[in-house]
Scaffold this active site. Sequence first.
Site, PDB file in Angstrom:
ATOM      1  N   ASP A 285       4.930   8.568 -46.365  1.00 13.59           N
ATOM      2  CA  ASP A 285       6.205   9.345 -46.416  1.00 13.59           C
ATOM      3  C   ASP A 285       6.832   9.243 -47.830  1.00 13.59           C
ATOM      4  O   ASP A 285       7.233  10.204 -48.492  1.00 13.59           O
ATOM      5  CB  ASP A 285       7.113   8.783 -45.369  1.00 13.59           C
ATOM      6  CG  ASP A 285       6.603   9.028 -44.076  1.00 13.59           C
ATOM      7  OD1 ASP A 285       5.670   9.559 -43.677  1.00 13.59           O
ATOM      8  OD2 ASP A 285       7.636   8.748 -43.054  1.00 13.59           O
TER       9      ASP A 285
ATOM     10  N   TYR B 148       4.953  11.461 -50.159  1.00 11.23           N
ATOM     11  CA  TYR B 148       5.327  12.703 -49.828  1.00 11.23           C
ATOM     12  C   TYR B 148       6.682  12.975 -50.418  1.00 11.23           C
ATOM     13  O   TYR B 148       6.693  14.044 -50.908  1.00 11.23           O
ATOM     14  CB  TYR B 148       5.335  12.934 -48.218  1.00 11.23           C
ATOM     15  CG  TYR B 148       5.729  14.049 -48.032  1.00 11.23           C
ATOM     16  CD1 TYR B 148       4.603  15.357 -47.942  1.00 11.23           C
ATOM     17  CD2 TYR B 148       6.914  14.535 -47.277  1.00 11.23           C
ATOM     18  CE1 TYR B 148       5.251  16.588 -47.556  1.00 11.23           C
ATOM     19  CE2 TYR B 148       7.275  15.917 -47.202  1.00 11.23           C
ATOM     20  CZ  TYR B 148       6.475  16.684 -47.049  1.00 11.23           C
ATOM     21  OH  TYR B 148       6.813  18.030 -46.542  1.00 11.23           O
TER      22      TYR B 148
ATOM     23  N   LEU C 137      17.062  15.657 -42.395  1.00 10.69           N
ATOM     24  CA  LEU C 137      18.230  14.803 -43.205  1.00 10.69           C
ATOM     25  C   LEU C 137      17.628  14.704 -44.550  1.00 10.69           C
ATOM     26  O   LEU C 137      16.360  14.337 -44.986  1.00 10.69           O
ATOM     27  CB  LEU C 137      18.258  13.249 -42.604  1.00 10.69           C
ATOM     28  CG  LEU C 137      18.657  12.934 -41.344  1.00 10.69           C
ATOM     29  CD1 LEU C 137      18.600  11.611 -41.095  1.00 10.69           C
ATOM     30  CD2 LEU C 137      20.425  13.158 -41.277  1.00 10.69           C
TER      31      LEU C 137
ATOM     32  N   LYS D 267      16.827   4.212 -39.257  1.00  7.70           N
ATOM     33  CA  LYS D 267      15.914   5.562 -39.149  1.00  7.70           C
ATOM     34  C   LYS D 267      14.651   4.996 -38.320  1.00  7.70           C
ATOM     35  O   LYS D 267      13.706   4.393 -38.938  1.00  7.70           O
ATOM     36  CB  LYS D 267      15.718   5.885 -40.445  1.00  7.70           C
ATOM     37  CG  LYS D 267      15.012   7.299 -40.592  1.00  7.70           C
ATOM     38  CD  LYS D 267      15.272   8.004 -41.999  1.00  7.70           C
ATOM     39  CE  LYS D 267      14.551   9.243 -41.935  1.00  7.70           C
ATOM     40  NZ  LYS D 267      13.508   9.806 -41.046  1.00  7.70           N
TER      41      LYS D 267
END
Length: 674
Positions: free
Chosen positions: A33, A36, A80, A112
């Site tokens: 992530d 990314y 978000l 999260k």
Amino acid sequence: MPESPRDQILRLRAAIQRHEELYRKKHAPEISDFEYDKLVDQLADLEREFPMFAGPDLGIGDDKSEGFQQADHKAPMLSLDNTYDEADFRAFGDRLYKALGGTGLEFIVEPKVDGVAVSLTFEKGQFVRAVTRGNGARGDDVTANVSLIREIPRTLKGAPDLLEVRGEIYMALAEFQRLNQLREAEGEPLYANPRNLAAGTVKLLDGEEARKRRLSIVCYGLGACEPASAFASLKEFKTKLKDWGFPIRDDIDVQQGVDAAWKAIQQLDVLRRDLPFPTDGAVVKINRLEDQRRAGTTSKFPHWAVAFKFPPDQAETILRTISMQVGRTGAITPVAELDPVLLAGSTVARATLHNADEIARKDIREGDTVRIQKAGEIIPQVLGVVIEKRPADAQPFDFEGRLKELGLDATRDGEEAAFKLRAPSRDMKIRRLVHFASKQCLDIDGLGDAVAEQLVDSKLVDVPVDALGITPPQWRMLEGFKDKSVDNMMAGLEQAKQRELWRAIHALGIPNVGMQTAKDLSRHFKSMDALEAAQPPDLLLTKIGKKGGVSYESVISGVGVEVSESILSFFSDPNHRDWVKAMRSAGLNLVEAAAAGSVAGVAGKTFVLTGTLPTLGRDEARDMIEKAGGKVSGSVSKNTHYVVAGEEAGSKLTKAQELGVAILDEAALRALLG
Ligand code: IVH
């Protein structure tokens, strides 16, 4: 020549779209992530600097999968915005103070959870459905699988008339480990990380399989609510959720102001290592709902909440050598052999280097000190080289030279990332046969590693299907085979011939087609003949947008660009067509047992017919669609799922193109209907 800003933007956009699809549709990301997010940030920076080259907004993507009904969200499900350091986070606070004026902002800080967002709708206190985020406005109805999560209360006393409870479905780390231990025991490849497994499980069409994997949920948010005045603050809402019995995080302390919120984030960074679920950050939200409304949203993010991403665990170590791993399909993956180092609680000695280009791009050399990172996934990534620590004699890595040294005769197509062996090696033949006979394929009892080795070495098996034609006298020639075991083997082969179609499809070993995709293909095409004859539009719909942009829409769940190309290229090889022929002559079952009536992917879908089809009359086509559970309507709207277009299709086709509705020709319709 350095890459022009325009090319950089195009490259980044293509990469982001590909990684988005890998993440959201295939649940199999190739990058973390963190990486990314870095691509997205780079693109945003470039597009800000060179607005003339900026493309359309990338949006928040879509997780839509074939085989699910879609349902609208009453209130949008947004994503978000991310922050990565204290300054970023304080800037978020500053913006809010400016927008809302005055002092006294209250925040709630939560972990999260790294899972899949879901919206649970309650009408008059009754649980009615669970829907994924989808494109934010409508998502997939996943009530069946979500209903397996027992912690979700089904009735709420004194609830508002309409309530959307938002939460994250996740797989607990302990459950993830339990499932992977089972996989290991069965010699099956391990699941990569809990997030992808959770996402894959929520979207399973196979209820039987879904039942075997335990999912959990934590609820954190309020979607639509009627009457809207039911709650004044997030704290009040979460307290009520707790009363009703929803699983929530207990930390609903209200933080007064940005300093307090920042402290809470730092505390979470310590605490998160002991949480039972995977986390990659903190979410900070404004507590008072009135303040949330005043802060507002963009089309993608609320202004009243932000994610703070914790830096992933990293370490430095020495890369001793690069070894080459040959997969079942002959694809070669370079692997970094590292000095063992402790990272995120486990010892790491190997990391994937993906392919030759990746090594060249990062200029990774044997002897280099490298930074490695683990962020949720099991296999760590090599981020890059610590150049200052490079030994003076380190040489650029010669990928093809190394293949030669190792005696690997490999090549690659212009477009492919991976080198592949030109001819199958002994090892590949063995692994292909083991795969063919494995529990997840034809499940041939007694045909494991040792027998496969003998079959290949004695030249009885060159390609896996050969195993089906081995005669009792030939079996008897193998070590350890006596009358009884030969009888057993012959009985096992007979049983294997009667198994489901998806097993035969999976057994072919088509690259990128795993068990789930094999099942989806089987359900969709109903026979090996139909799969073998599939044309590009039968696998994936290509849509040309108004501005000439190309996009794709899946016809079959799990089949995107990569998988469909893989299937087409597999069957374009005459050798592979011969395998299918040999399967047929061996008497292997190559059709799906007819499921009476409705067809997944058609049931509940709305079709519009236009123009003249080559062989089917209007009524015939309508009949076929309706028998499969679909509806036929006279006009095209945004609620139309498919337009079936023939010769001289007119305004309906144009309308469909404008709305981006999937367009089928007769062949594609027939394929869809099986
Ligand atoms: S609030 C508009 N709270 O993170 C508000 N989201 O990157 C958005 N997530 O789509 C949701 N834990 O799937 C919220 N405590 C939490 C969360 C959380 C995980 C996910 C959620 C969201 C994604 C955004």
